[in-house]
Design an enzyme around this catalytic site. Structure first.
Site, PDB file in Angstrom:
ATOM      1  N   GLY A 257       0.818  -1.214   0.000  1.00  0.00           N
ATOM      2  CA  GLY A 257       0.000   0.000   0.000  1.00  0.00           C
ATOM      3  C   GLY A 257       0.848   1.259   0.000  1.00  0.00           C
ATOM      4  O   GLY A 257       0.523   2.247  -0.672  1.00  0.00           O
ATOM      5  N   ASP A 258       1.956   1.232   0.746  1.00  0.00           N
ATOM      6  CA  ASP A 258       2.877   2.365   0.748  1.00  0.00           C
ATOM      7  C   ASP A 258       3.524   2.546  -0.624  1.00  0.00           C
ATOM      8  O   ASP A 258       3.688   3.679  -1.101  1.00  0.00           O
ATOM      9  CB  ASP A 258       3.971   2.155   1.800  1.00  0.00           C
ATOM     10  CG  ASP A 258       3.410   2.084   3.211  1.00  0.00           C
ATOM     11  OD1 ASP A 258       2.741   3.035   3.626  1.00  0.00           O
ATOM     12  OD2 ASP A 258       3.641   1.067   3.884  1.00  0.00           O
ATOM     13  N   ARG A 259       3.892   1.431  -1.250  1.00  0.00           N
ATOM     14  CA  ARG A 259       4.491   1.515  -2.588  1.00  0.00           C
ATOM     15  C   ARG A 259       3.490   2.074  -3.576  1.00  0.00           C
ATOM     16  O   ARG A 259       3.836   2.892  -4.450  1.00  0.00           O
ATOM     17  CB  ARG A 259       4.956   0.118  -3.041  1.00  0.00           C
ATOM     18  CG  ARG A 259       5.705   0.147  -4.370  1.00  0.00           C
ATOM     19  CD  ARG A 259       7.041   0.833  -4.176  1.00  0.00           C
ATOM     20  NE  ARG A 259       7.721   1.080  -5.442  1.00  0.00           N
ATOM     21  CZ  ARG A 259       7.629   2.213  -6.132  1.00  0.00           C
ATOM     22  NH1 ARG A 259       6.889   3.217  -5.690  1.00  0.00           N
ATOM     23  NH2 ARG A 259       8.286   2.377  -7.251  1.00  0.00           N
ATOM     24  N   ALA A 262       3.017   5.916  -2.853  1.00  0.00           N
ATOM     25  CA  ALA A 262       4.208   6.677  -3.220  1.00  0.00           C
ATOM     26  C   ALA A 262       4.333   6.811  -4.730  1.00  0.00           C
ATOM     27  O   ALA A 262       4.674   7.883  -5.251  1.00  0.00           O
ATOM     28  CB  ALA A 262       5.455   6.007  -2.639  1.00  0.00           C
TER      29      ALA A 262
END
Length: 467
Positions: A257-259, A262
């Protein structure tokens, strides 16, 4: 010239992985005994999002977060600064939140959380939030511990002119009004709306996405659905479905989810449309998971992973090397593939069945013109390569400029070289013999050819125009 700035805002945790081996059960409790072998530490939460974003060479990355005055907080600051991230910290009362995973052979046996309940950060030091005004894009990576709820932070976000991507948390506040893109996953969207979850994931994502977009007054909401891709809700009633380019199976999704968020923020910083940013994010998150997740993404091991990108000499070369290391058979075939038809598909599928991967050597546009004349190719090498790479029977595509594929074969060195048709002999056969490779011919479907297809289309056009 100074690089443009991407700013990450959110809660940062310290993630610690304790790796070990289990050989016995504890004598005083029915629990496995983990013999510790190694410990690794990394920033988690918004800190992980910042680390992943820092992989872009085109942007500086700054992190607005809250850090406690303890050893874990000092370690976080050290790790972030070492990665080249500019840290703008609010004071955090209490202890640094930590997630400690006990692991053996890739399996998490237990997770220990430290730091206690979330406490709101203290007042922002003078000038700390000014960095938001200099951002080309902003990502709010909320982990529900208070940074995204901080009044001064929210006021600075509302005043910012840069596009904002907001990755929400069930325990966090709603996004500030007007953000460019909000990125909940399907479970978070269902929880936030109280939706019963009836019907398919598509229908559920469509309902919840539109509802959250109205409720949050966001320009767009994208519901991420793991291996099924993402569903984007914008102004119109019809959602945009972006499928994942590959199925990651049971791979570790920690940090995906962070990838995703970002990658979306970086795309918006480059001026992409929201739909284009979401496509980039789906591709990036899928590649991240397939490559091994957070451990591979943050690894300092110079050995590259098996490439997810299927087009290019680097991708083809690394794939071939990986297959050989496993004792597998590398198969290659070649051609112009100008207008894909069932004859091509039959050849490609037959070729793929002869080994453990299939690499297509594709004539470039200049090469095709030299072979077929100035009116060819009909489709560019970029489009032809993308179509081939999208086939489940093709593992990589490499483009060559020469009239024949001998140069690319010389460094690719496939175990099997395949052509479709009724050739009496193939000029590449002698070359392939040099590394003990084998040349084979597979059946070609009668009546299917690009030249014949083009001629039929031209005849139909002439007949229609003559009426």
């Amino acid at each position: 010239m100074e690089k443009p700035l991407l700013v990450i805002v959110g809660d940062t945790l310290l993630d610690r992985d304790v790796e070990g081996a289990v050989h016995r059960i504890a004598p005083d409790a029915p629990a496995p005994v983990l013999d510790e072998e190694s410990v690794s530490e990394r920033p988690g939460g918004a800190g992980l999002a910042a680390l992943l974003a820092a992989g872009s060479e085109d942007y500086r990355v700054a992190l607005v977060t809250a850090l406690a005055q303890d050893a874990a907080g000092a370690r976080l600051s050290e790790l972030l600064t070492a990665a080249g991230i500019e840290v703008y910290a609010l004071p955090l009362p209490g202890a640094t939140p930590q997630k400690i995973r006990m692991r053996s052979r890739g399996q998490v046996l237990m997770r220990l959380d430290r730091g206690g309940p979330a406490q709101p950060p203290g007042n922002a030091p003078d000038g700390v939030l000014d960095v938001l005004g200099a951002a080309k894009a902003i990502l709010v990576s909320d982990y529900g511990r208070g940074v995204a709820r901080h009044p001064a932070v929210r006021a600075a976000l509302e005043a910012a002119s840069a596009p904002i991507v907001w990755d929400p948390h069930p325990a966090g506040p709603p996004p500030v009004p007007g953000v460019r893109l909000v990125t909940p996953n399907l479970a978070e969207a269902v929880r936030s709306t109280g939706d019963a979850g009836h019907g398919s994931a598509l229908s559920t994502a469509q309902r919840t996405g539109q509802k959250l977009r109205d409720e949050w007054r966001a320009q767009a909401v994208v519901i991420t659905c793991g291996p099924h891709g993402a569903i984007l809700s914008q102004a119109g009633p019809t959602p945009l479905v972006i499928p994942a380019p590959a199925d990651a199976g049971d791979a570790d999704t920690c940090g995906a989810g962070d990838r995703f968020a970002a990658a979306a923020a970086l795309a918006l910083a480059d001026g992409a449309l929201v739909s284009e940013a979401v496509q980039d994010a789906v591709d990036a998150a899928t590649a991240y998971v397939l490559a091994g997740g957070v451990s591979a993404a943050l690894s300092t091991d110079p050995t590259p992973p098996v490439p997810v990108e299927r087009i290019g000499a680097d991708a083809a070369g690394r794939l071939a090397a990986t297959i050989r290391e496993r004792g597998g058979v590398v198969v290659a075939t070649g051609g112009c593939f100008d207008l894909l038809h069932t004859g091509h598909l039959a050849t490609l599928r037959a070729a793929r069945g002869l080994g453990d991967c299939l690499i297509v050597c594709l004539n470039s546009d200049d090469s095709v013109r030299g072979l077929k004349g100035p009116d060819r190719p009909i489709n560019s090498q970029t489009d032809r390569a993308r179509l081939l790479a999208a086939l489940d029977c093709v593992d990589a595509v490499v483009i060559f400029d020469e009239p024949n594929p001998e140069a690319v074969l010389s460094w690719l060195r496939p175990d099997v070289w395949v052509k479709g048709g009724d050739y009496a002999e193939l000029p590449e056969a002698e070359l392939v013999k040099r590394w003990d490779g084998q040349t084979v011919i597979v059946p070609y479907l009668d009546g299917r050819s690009t030249t014949r297809t083009i001629a039929a289309a031209q005849a139909a056009t002439t007949t229609t125009s003559g009426r």
